[in-house]
Design a protein around this motif. Structure first.
Motif: not given
Length: 75
Positions: A32-44, A55-60, A63-68
């Motif tokens: 479990t990895v949390s978004c640095k900005k909002c603290g929510q768990a990141l989704l794969l 689009l595949s990637g890692i998101y919260c 939308g603070c974290t958005d790694l395509e």
């Protein structure tokens, strides 16, 4: 022509790349990895049968974290 010192930009870019690489590894391990900005768990999100729809990637969720990620279909 004056020389430009790119050492600071290169250092910052390298640091950011390494942080993202570590984050991606942790998520792929199922941790479990949390978004640095909002603290929510990141989704794969993995690619589906039709990659044009998802689009595949890692998101919260916010939308603070958005790694395509460039991935092919995984069965």
């Amino acid at each position: 022509m004056a020389q430009v010192d790119f050492s600071h930009i290169n250092q910052t870019t390298t640091q950011s790349y390494n942080e993202q690489k570590k984050l991606i590894k942790r998520v792929f391990k199922g941790q479990t990895v949390s978004c640095k900005k909002c603290g929510q768990a990141l989704l794969l999100k993995l690619p589906k049968t039709d990659p044009s729809t998802t689009l595949s990637g890692i998101y919260c969720k916010k939308g603070c974290t958005d790694l395509e990620l460039d991935m092919e279909h995984i069965v």
